[in-house]
Scaffold this motif. Structure first.
Motif: not given
Length: 218
Positions: A157-168, A177-186
């Motif tokens: 969704a991010k790649k297509l330009g949508l806003a996102t709400i992650w229901v964790l 995935a959490m690790a890659r987000v924290l490391w700014d890879e995603w």
């Protein structure tokens, strides 16, 4: 356990066969278990016992869905706020039938359902998301994706330009995935909530911003 994983274990499939089976059952609109068995036989021979298991699995899946607490309220609130609601889902036929039975209140509020067994592609394939956007004539820049799986829901969704709400709601499944987000890879989601009960508040916040007019519920 997903139906694809159950079938894979039953048939003792190799990793390559496992991938093929997942694509097969989620990306074809089967009329019933006989068609599933016929299609699977093209990948691996089936015994009578295995065919009987698949028939039982189909019937079980037709009644397996239950509503996530707070989901119907969140979707109703989205509609009250003026959002258009769509579904983007990896799902096979019997479980979709179960969803319709278990969640009629949600199903009635859905304007369009982009389902893998109809589109012929699974998430995170861009085609599945685009099918929903095009069906609702929705601008990705004015849309928001709600999902509980980062790699299959949030990232595409991010790649297509949508806003996102992650229901964790299942963090134990999302640690990589959490690790890659924290490391700014995603890219970071626009919002993170622990469950569906918190969705209404976020949707209300987004509704105050004129650019958001559409919400997706995975």
């Amino acid at each position: 356990m997903s139906p694809a994983r159950q079938i894979s274990r039953l048939l003792e499939l190799s990793p390559e066969q496992d991938r093929l089976v997942g694509e097969l059952i989620m990306c074809r609109e089967f009329a019933g278990p006989r068609e599933v068995c016929a299609a699977l036989s093209e990948v691996v021979p089936l015994s009578r016992q295995q065919e009987e298991f698949l028939a039982r699995l189909w019937l079980e899946q037709e009644n397996a869905a239950v509503e996530i607490p707070g989901a119907a309220a969140a979707v109703r609130r989205a509609r009250e706020l003026g959002y258009v609601v769509g579904l983007v889902s990896d799902i096979w036929v019997p479980y979709y039938r179960a969803f319709l039975r278990a969640c009629p209140g949600i199903a009635a509020l859905v304007e369009y359902a982009a389902l893998s067994f109809r589109v012929g592609r699974k998430k995170p394939a861009e085609e599945l998301f685009r099918a929903a956007l095009e069906a609702l004539d929705a601008d990705p820049r004015r849309s928001v994706m709600i999902g509980d799986t980062y790699e299959k829901d949030i990232l595409p969704a991010k790649k297509l330009g949508l806003a996102t709400i992650w229901v964790l709601s299942r963090p134990e499944r999302e640690y990589p995935a959490m690790a890659r987000v924290l490391w700014d890879e995603w890219p970071r989601p626009d919002f993170i909530v622990p469950g569906t009960a918190q969705l209404a508040r976020v949707l209300e916040e987004l509704a105050k911003k004129e650019r958001y007019t559409c919400v997706w519920k995975y």
